[in-house]
Design a protein around this motif. Sequence first.
Motif, PDB file in Angstrom:
ATOM      1  N   GLU A 202       2.201   3.799 -12.429  1.00 45.79           N
ATOM      2  CA  GLU A 202       1.261   3.837 -11.262  1.00 45.79           C
ATOM      3  C   GLU A 202       0.925   2.373 -11.008  1.00 45.79           C
ATOM      4  N   ASP A 203       1.323   1.396 -11.741  1.00 46.84           N
ATOM      5  CA  ASP A 203       1.268   0.019 -11.201  1.00 46.84           C
ATOM      6  C   ASP A 203       2.424  -0.294 -10.230  1.00 46.84           C
ATOM      7  N   GLY A 204       3.362   0.444 -10.113  1.00 48.02           N
ATOM      8  CA  GLY A 204       4.377   0.017  -9.109  1.00 48.02           C
ATOM      9  C   GLY A 204       5.639  -0.738  -9.823  1.00 48.02           C
ATOM     10  N   SER A 205       5.373  -0.733 -11.285  1.00 48.53           N
ATOM     11  CA  SER A 205       6.538  -1.216 -11.961  1.00 48.53           C
ATOM     12  C   SER A 205       7.644  -0.023 -12.525  1.00 48.53           C
ATOM     13  N   PHE A 206       8.840  -0.555 -12.882  1.00 48.85           N
ATOM     14  CA  PHE A 206       9.734   0.468 -13.184  1.00 48.85           C
ATOM     15  C   PHE A 206       9.739   0.568 -15.028  1.00 48.85           C
ATOM     16  N   PHE A 207      10.028   1.729 -15.206  1.00 51.45           N
ATOM     17  CA  PHE A 207      10.051   1.913 -16.927  1.00 51.45           C
ATOM     18  C   PHE A 207      11.426   2.097 -17.398  1.00 51.45           C
ATOM     19  N   ASN A 208      11.839   1.442 -18.074  1.00 48.51           N
ATOM     20  CA  ASN A 208      13.303   1.504 -18.646  1.00 48.51           C
ATOM     21  C   ASN A 208      13.274   2.885 -19.478  1.00 48.51           C
ATOM     22  N   GLU A 209      13.769   4.027 -18.931  1.00 52.40           N
ATOM     23  CA  GLU A 209      13.729   5.060 -19.913  1.00 52.40           C
ATOM     24  C   GLU A 209      15.094   5.189 -20.816  1.00 52.40           C
ATOM     25  N   ASP A 249       4.849   8.095 -25.564  1.00 53.39           N
ATOM     26  CA  ASP A 249       5.800   7.877 -24.629  1.00 53.39           C
ATOM     27  C   ASP A 249       5.565   8.213 -23.211  1.00 53.39           C
ATOM     28  N   LEU A 250       4.647   9.083 -22.919  1.00 57.55           N
ATOM     29  CA  LEU A 250       4.335   9.739 -21.630  1.00 57.55           C
ATOM     30  C   LEU A 250       3.485   8.610 -20.850  1.00 57.55           C
ATOM     31  N   TYR A 251       4.004   8.262 -19.730  1.00 53.79           N
ATOM     32  CA  TYR A 251       3.238   7.088 -18.803  1.00 53.79           C
ATOM     33  C   TYR A 251       3.089   7.921 -17.559  1.00 53.79           C
ATOM     34  N   SER A 252       1.876   7.403 -17.061  1.00 51.24           N
ATOM     35  CA  SER A 252       1.755   8.116 -15.614  1.00 51.24           C
ATOM     36  C   SER A 252       2.407   7.291 -14.725  1.00 51.24           C
ATOM     37  N   LEU A 253       2.944   8.462 -13.841  1.00 52.05           N
ATOM     38  CA  LEU A 253       3.827   7.916 -12.800  1.00 52.05           C
ATOM     39  C   LEU A 253       3.290   7.871 -11.390  1.00 52.05           C
ATOM     40  N   LEU A 254       3.586   7.390 -10.233  1.00 51.72           N
ATOM     41  CA  LEU A 254       3.242   7.445  -9.018  1.00 51.72           C
ATOM     42  C   LEU A 254       3.183   8.992  -8.507  1.00 51.72           C
ATOM     43  N   HIS A 255       2.198   9.432  -7.878  1.00 52.66           N
ATOM     44  CA  HIS A 255       2.032  10.663  -7.187  1.00 52.66           C
ATOM     45  C   HIS A 255       2.465  10.474  -5.814  1.00 52.66           C
ATOM     46  N   PRO A 256       3.515  10.961  -5.314  1.00 52.47           N
ATOM     47  CA  PRO A 256       3.812  11.225  -3.975  1.00 52.47           C
ATOM     48  C   PRO A 256       2.823  12.293  -3.021  1.00 52.47           C
ATOM     49  N   THR A 257       2.643  11.751  -1.888  1.00 53.35           N
ATOM     50  CA  THR A 257       1.791  12.476  -0.958  1.00 53.35           C
ATOM     51  C   THR A 257       2.718  12.880   0.198  1.00 53.35           C
ATOM     52  N   MET A 258       3.347  12.158   0.773  1.00 55.05           N
ATOM     53  CA  MET A 258       4.310  12.628   2.216  1.00 55.05           C
ATOM     54  C   MET A 258       5.719  11.696   2.084  1.00 55.05           C
ATOM     55  N   HIS A 259       6.661  12.181   2.832  1.00 53.73           N
ATOM     56  CA  HIS A 259       7.946  11.486   2.770  1.00 53.73           C
ATOM     57  C   HIS A 259       8.364  11.729   4.242  1.00 53.73           C
ATOM     58  N   CYS A 260       9.163  10.798   4.778  1.00 54.27           N
ATOM     59  CA  CYS A 260       9.981  11.029   6.004  1.00 54.27           C
ATOM     60  C   CYS A 260      11.369  10.282   5.782  1.00 54.27           C
ATOM     61  N   GLU A 272      -0.177   8.494  -3.498  1.00 51.00           N
ATOM     62  CA  GLU A 272      -1.592   8.424  -3.807  1.00 51.00           C
ATOM     63  C   GLU A 272      -2.159   7.341  -4.161  1.00 51.00           C
ATOM     64  N   GLU A 273      -1.411   6.436  -4.904  1.00 55.07           N
ATOM     65  CA  GLU A 273      -2.216   5.259  -5.495  1.00 55.07           C
ATOM     66  C   GLU A 273      -1.906   4.148  -4.443  1.00 55.07           C
ATOM     67  N   GLY A 274      -1.369   4.310  -3.188  1.00 52.39           N
ATOM     68  CA  GLY A 274      -1.321   3.315  -2.049  1.00 52.39           C
ATOM     69  C   GLY A 274      -0.127   2.570  -1.976  1.00 52.39           C
ATOM     70  N   HIS A 275       0.901   2.761  -2.762  1.00 52.38           N
ATOM     71  CA  HIS A 275       2.308   2.365  -2.579  1.00 52.38           C
ATOM     72  C   HIS A 275       3.344   3.095  -1.817  1.00 52.38           C
ATOM     73  N   SER A 305      -4.054   6.055   0.079  1.00 54.31           N
ATOM     74  CA  SER A 305      -3.201   7.335  -0.078  1.00 54.31           C
ATOM     75  C   SER A 305      -2.741   8.127   1.415  1.00 54.31           C
ATOM     76  N   PRO A 306      -1.733   7.791   1.920  1.00 47.33           N
ATOM     77  CA  PRO A 306      -1.329   8.224   3.349  1.00 47.33           C
ATOM     78  C   PRO A 306      -1.129   9.660   3.047  1.00 47.33           C
ATOM     79  N   VAL A 307      -1.811  10.628   3.684  1.00 46.56           N
ATOM     80  CA  VAL A 307      -1.865  11.921   3.708  1.00 46.56           C
ATOM     81  C   VAL A 307      -0.559  12.304   4.503  1.00 46.56           C
ATOM     82  N   THR A 308      -0.202  11.851   5.639  1.00 50.57           N
ATOM     83  CA  THR A 308       0.882  12.119   6.569  1.00 50.57           C
ATOM     84  C   THR A 308       1.625  11.014   7.299  1.00 50.57           C
TER      85      THR A 308
END
Length: 1599
Positions: A202-209, A249-260, A272-275, A305-308
Motif C-alpha cells: 500500500e505504501d508503494g514499496s515491493f515485498f520480496n515474496e 505474512d499477509l500484507y495489504s497490497l495496492l487496489h487497482p481501479t482502472m487500467h489502460c 485507489e491509494e493514489g499510486h 484514486s483515479p476512477v477512470t
Amino acid sequence: MAQGRERDEVHNVALGASLSVRWVQGFPKQNVHFVNDSTICYPSGNFVIFINIETKKRTVLQCMNGIVGVVATNIPYEVVAFSDRRLRPLIYIYNFPGLTRRTKLKGNVLLDYTLLSFSYCGTYLASYSSLPEFELAVWNWESGVILCRKSQPGVDVSQMTFNPMNWHQLCLSSPSAVTVWTIERSNQEHYLKAKSVKLPLEDGSFFNETDVIFPQSLPKDPIYGPVLPVSAIAGLVGEEAETFRPKDDLYSLLHPTMHCWTPTSDLYVGCEEGHLLMVNGESLKVTVLSKIEDGPPRVERNLLSPVTMAYQKGGVLASGIDGFVYSLLIKDTNYKVEDFLEVERPVEHLMFSPSYRMLLIQIDKGSIFIYTFGEEPTFEKVLEACDGKFQATDFITPGNEYCMTLTQSGEVCVWGIEDGACVSRIYLNIQATVLACSPSSLSAAVGTETGHVYFLDVRDVESPHEVHKSFLSKSPVQHLLYDQRGMYVLVGTSEGHIFVINAKPSSLFEILGFIEMGKGILQISTVSPLETDIVEVMVLSSLPETRRSRLEIFSLPEILPEVSASFADERGRLRDEFIHKFVYETEHTLSSAVLNLHSNRVYGFCDQVPYICSYLLPEKEHSGVHILKPYQKMQSKLYGPGMLSLSPHGLWLITIAKCGILYIRDIHTLETFTRCRSHSHQGHGIQSVRISMDGQSILVNGRDDNTLVNLRWRRFGGILANDILEYSQQLTTYLKTIMDEENDYLSITRRDSLDLESESEHAVTENMQLSTDSSQEELVKVNKTEEIPWIQQKSQEAIENEVKLFSNKRKEIKRGIKALAKTVLDMMEENEAADDIAKLEQQEFGLDLEELERLHNENEQEVEKIRKDVEMQNLAKRYLAEIIKEECWNSMAVKGRALKCFHIPCVVENFPMKERTDEELKELKRVVQQKKIETECLKLRKEIVEVQSAIPMVKKHHEEEDEEEEEDGTVKDTSLPNYMLGSLSTDFRVHTSLLSSQLELHSREEKINQIILLKISAQRHIKPWQKAKADLLVTREMERLLLTRGPDSRRRALMDMMGGVLEVKKEDILRMVIPQPQFMVKPDALWSEEERKLFKEYEKKVKELNEERDKYRKSLEAEMKKLQNSIQESTQNFDEHLKRLFDRRVKAEMVVNQEELKINNLIFSLLLDEEISSRETFLNNYLARKQEERNQTTEAIRKSREDLDMYKEHYDNLLAEDKVLDRSFKKEFSEIPSHQVDILYKLFKRRPRIHKHKIQAETTSLVPFGERPGSGKLNQDAFAQLMKAMDDLDSINNMPEGLDTSVWEHFCMARRAKVENEQKVKQKAAGLIEMVAFLRRRTEDDEKVQHEIEKVFHELILLQEDKVKFQLNLTIQILLKQGQVELENFQLMLDYSDAILINKIIIEDLNSVIRNQGQKKVASMMESKEVHKGIFQIEWEHKKMEMEMEDLNQKAWDIQMLFFSKDRQKYLNEPNYETLIAIQIGIMEQTIAVLDKTHKKNVENCKKLLKKLRRYSNQKDIANYTLGCNLREELVAVSERKDICNAMGSKLTCEKIAKERYKNMMRQQKLTKISKQQAEQISILQAEVERLRMKTFPALVQM
C-alpha cells in the motif's frame, strides 16, 4: 345482437393492430461507447440507445429477451454486441446503422455476462461471466464459435480490455488483482494463458515474496528436527498449500481501479491509494511512477484514486471523485499532474473517439459531455440525465404534444411526444412520490413524502413554474389523480386519508375535505362521464388479516365546491351519507381494481392467482359490507402482482405486471388484442402506464430500469380508432371552454397563493399569541416557524369552536375537580397521621382507576420481565457451575485433598486424577498385552541366540543387584537404569518393565504406545514379608477382640445394677451435692442443739467436699498440662512427618514433570512426524499434478507437431503448385509466336500497385496508437483491392497488339489464378511461422514443467533423508547427578555437536568383533604363506594377458581404421546432433537464398544479353536483307552461268561441295532442337526432385 356483432367486428379489427416503440428515454448506468466517430451508444432497460453527437438524433435497438446486460462496440466493423439477462443468456451482435442482427452467440453461462470487449483488430470478442462460472471466453464472433475459455472460480473482474497493438494480449483487472492473459494460436486451435501482476504494498514499496512450495531460506535445526514450511505445519496437502500464508505474512497490497494500454504494449494502472503503476507488457515488471510537484500540493483536491483513465500521447487523462479531469504527463518513471478540465460532478468514464478528436466524459449522474480538441476547443453537453429514476409520468392535456416526468428528488421534466426531446425541467428539491396532469387546465400536481401537494403551471412548456402548494398532512402522499373531466384532485396518503381538492385554478385549489379509509390503499379509480354531474370514486385497500380486499365506492357531486361546508364536518371529514359511500369485499385478494364508465362493473387483478375478474355491482343500495363474487374470469397470462387501468373512452383494459409486458384487452370480452414487451422482469416490470386522450401515444415507465418508453400504434384504424377519437373530440370540445377560463386564472393563482400562505402564517402567529387560559389548554401548540398541515388546522379550529361552545361547562367541571383534589389531599394528610396498620398506600388515593390499573399492569410486566431475566442469568450461572463441578470434581476418580501443618505454613496436596474412559482402558489393555507379547518374544529370541555360557554370569549379576536393592530397601527395574529411563520413577516403585528404551523409539506406533504406558498410575509396592506381617497382625487383633467380648449376660447385669460401672468415678465428685437440712430455712435463734450439731456436721461435709474438689481440680490441671504437652509433641511429630511427606511430594512432582517432559518430547516428535508426512503427501500430490500437467504439455507438443507437419505439407504442396504455374506458362501458350509469349510472360509477372489511403497529418498527430497490425478484415480488403486492380490489368486495353482475344482471356484467367495462389502462399507462410512459435512455447512450457518435476523429486529425496535422520536421531532424556569434578589437566571436551550417544553393549560387542577380527587376521596371515607360492604362476599368466591385450588393441586399431562416414561419426560423437542439423539447415537455407539471388542476377544478365543479341539480330537482319538483294543478282548470274555450264555439259565440283554442306547444316539444326527439348525435360525433373527433397527438410520462408 347488433352490439355483439359490433364487438366481434371491433375484435377482428383489433387483431391486426400492434404497438411499436416511438422513442425511449433512459440514462446510462454503464460506460458509454463509441460506435463510430459521430455516434455513441449505451444500454437502458430493454434497449440500446444510439445518439448522433452532431444531430442529437436517437435510434433504439430493442432486446426481445428482456433487459440488456453489458454492451461492447467494434469500431472497424461498426457492430454492437450486447447480452441479455435471462437464464442462460445470449450475446447478440448487430450491424450499425442498419441495426440488423448479424449473429447470435450461445455459450455455457448460466446466469449473466458481466463484461464484453472487442479486439481492436480481427473478429475476436472476449466475454466474462459472473457466478457460478466466472468464465473468460474468447469468441470468433463472425463464425459464432468459442475459440478458447478458462474458468477462475470466485474471481470478480471490473475491467477487461484487449491490447490495441496486439490482440493476443488481454488485461483483466479487479480491485485486488491485475492479470494479463495471452491468447496463443496454432492454426485453428487457441489457448489461454494467464500471468498475474505482482502488485506493490500500500505504501508503494515491493515485498520480496518467498517461495511457498520450495522455500530456500528455512533455518536448519539439528536438535529439534527439520524445519518445514508453514503449509506442512498447518497440515495442508492439497492445492491450498500452494498459496497458503499465515495471517502475520499477509500484507495489504495496492487496489487497482482502472487500467489502460500504451502503444508499446505497456499498462498504466491507477490505484485507489493514489499510486500510478506502469506494467511491462512482456515481463509484467511493475514500476511505481513518481509524482513531480511543481508548486505547493493541492490540499482541497488531490488525485487520490483515479476512477477512470484514457491514454493519450505523452501520458493519460484521469479523473476521480472531485469533479476534475487531470492530464498526467509521463516521462520515464515520473509523471506530472496538470488540470485539464473541470466538470460539475464526479467523472465515472473517459473515452476518446476513434479519431481522437473528441473526448467523451460521463459523470456519475449519467450525463454525457463531449470535449472537442482543436484550435478553439469546445465543451458540449450531449445528454443531460435526470436526477434519479422516473417516479411517475403523465401527458399534458390533450396529450398529443408533450408529456411530463417526475423523479424521486423532485425534478420535473417536459418531453416532446414526437422526438422525446427534453423541452424544459424544473427542480422542486423535494422527496417526490406521484405526478398527475390536469385535464381541465394546463397545470400539474406533484405529491411528496412530507404530505405536500405542489401545483405547477405548464402553459409555457419551456418554463414551467410552481403556482401553489398545499400541506395536507404529515403522512406521505401515495396516490394522486384527477377525474376524467378535471373537476377534482384525489390525494391518498399512507395513513388512509383521501383528500378531495378542487382541481380548478379559479378556486385556488381549495381543499374540500377528506375521507377516512383503512391503511394500505392500493389504488384509486374514478369515473366521470360527460352526461352526468357526479364523479364516482372507487378505493381499493387490502385486508391481510382476512385475506380479502375491500372496495369502497363513493360519489362526489359537481356542486361539491359550493356546498362543501355542509358536506363536511368541522374537522373537514366528508360525511358518508352525503357522498353515498358503499363498502364491498371480494373473496380473494386483489392487487388492482378499476371501475367501468357505467359504474356498474368492477374489474380486478387477482393477487394470488393469475386471473382478471369482473364483478357486477348490485343495483339496489345496501348497508354494511357486501360480498362480491366474480361474474367473469379470464386468465391474465402474467405473473406477479399486476395493475389495471382504463383507456379514456373506457373500452380498453390495460394490464401491466412484473413480467414487463403491456396487454390491451377488450373491456367486454377481456380478450387481448395487442401486447408489447417494453420492459422485463429483471427490472421488476412496469411501474405505471399512461395513455393519451386520443389513444395515439402510450407512456410506459419501468419500475427499476429507469427507462421511459413511448409506444405508438402500428396499423391503427377502423372502429378501434374511431371510438377513442370520437370520445377524444367530445371531451376536448367539452374541456376547451373550461381550459381557456382556468388557464387565465393560473397567472393570478401564484400571487393569491402567496397571499394565502402569508395569511395562514399570520393566523398561526396569532394562535401562538393567545393567552394561556385554562380553557385553551387543549390546543395543539406548535412552533412559530413550523408549518401546520391542513388536517391539523381543521382539527385546531374544531377544538377552538368546542372550547368556545362549552367554556362555561368546562369551568364548572374544573371547579369540581379542584374541590375533589382538595378533599383527596386532606385525606392523604389524615392517612399520614394514622397508624401503620390503618395507613393506606399512596396509590390507593388515585382516582383514575384505569390509569392505576395500567400502571399496575406495567409494573407487573416489568417485574415479570426482570424476574425472567434474573432466572435465566441464574440458570446460566448454575449451568456453568454444574459444568465446572462435573469437570473438576465429579469426573475425578481421586478427589483433590490436602494436609496442612499445625505450626508451620506448609500444605501437602494430593494429585487429583480423572477416571479413565472405557476407550482409554481398552487401548491401555491392548498396549500392555502387546508389550507383554513383545517381551516374551524378545526373551525367547535371547534364549535362542545367546550363548549358554553367559547365562550363569547374568544370573549372578542379577542376584547381586537384588541383594543390593534389598539392602537399600528399594525396588528398581533392572531392565532400564534411571539415567537411561529419563526419570526417577523407579524410586517410587513404578513398574517399568513394559517401557521401551528411549533409544528404540523409532516408529510412530512405538512412540504412541510409550505415551500410553507412561500414563499408567503408580501403585504402592509392598514387599512380601511386609505384606505377611500385616496379615498376621490383622488376624491376631481379630482373635483378641473375639475373646474379649465373651457372653453378653454379664454386661447386661452390670448395666442394670450399677449403670455399667463398678465404682464411682472421680468425675462424679464435681456433680456431688450435699443436701441442705430442712431446718436451715428457719432463723438461727429457733434452732435446737441437735439441729446445731447437724449444722456443724453439714459444714464439715461441705468443707471436705470442697477440699476433694480442689484436689481433683489440681489433678485435672496437671493432667491437662500433660495432655497439652503430649498434643504439642504429637503435632510437632505430625509436622515433621508432613515435612518429609512434602519432600516426597516434591520428588513425586519432579518425577511427574520428568514423565510429562518425556511425553511432551514424544508428542513433539509425533507432531513433527505428522508435519513431515503432510509435507511428503503434499509433494506427492503436487508431483501428481505436475505429472498430469506434463502429460498435457507432452500431448500438446505431439499434437502441435502433427499439425505443424500437416500444415507444412500443405504449404509445400501449395508452393510447388505455385512454381508449376510459373513453369508451365510457356507450355500453355506454345501455339503463339515466341515474342508474344515473352511479352505475355512479362505481363504474367507484373502485379498492380495498391495505393494505401493516406491518413491526414492531423489525425496522425492525434491518434497515439498509429497504424495497428493487420487483421483478417484488412487482409480481405487488401485482397479485394488487389483483385479490383487486377480487373484493370485484365482490361482489353492492356492486351498486346496482334494477340487473339481468346488467348488474352485465357492469359487473364491464368494470371488471376497465379495471384490468388500467391496470396494463399503468403497466408500459409504466416500461419506456419505462428505454428512454429506456438510449438516453441509449448516446448518451453514442457521444459518448465519437467524442471518443476525434477525439483519435486529433489525435494522428496531431501525430505526422505531428513525423515530418516529424524527417526534415527532420537531426542532422549538423561538424568545426570549434580556435583563437581576436579581434574588436574582441564582437557574436557565441551563441543558435542558431532558426538553420538551409544549403549555400552555396543562397545562390548565391538570389542568382541575386534577380537574375532584379530583371530581372523592371524588365520589370514597363515593362508598368505600358502598363497605366495602361486605368485609366480600368476605373474606368468599376467604376462600372457598383456600380450593378448596388445593383440586386441591392434585389432581395435584395425577396426578404427575402417571406412566410416563423417555423418555417422557426427551422429555418434556430437551430443547436440539435432542442433547441428538445424544449424546446417539454416546454412543451407542461406545458401539457397544466395543461389536464388545469384540466379536472379544471372537472369537479369541474360535478359540484358538477350536485348543486346536482339539488337545484333536486327543488324544481321538488315545485313541479310542486303545480302538477299545481292543474292538475287548473284542467282541471276549463277543461273546464267548454269545455263552456260549445262550448255557446256560440264558439272562443277563446287556445286557438290555446296549440297553436302547444306545437308550437314540441316542435320545440325535438327540435333540442336532435340537437345533443347531434352534440356527442358531435365529441368522439369530437377524441379520435381527439388520439391521431393524439400519435403524432408524444413523450409523457413522470410515474410
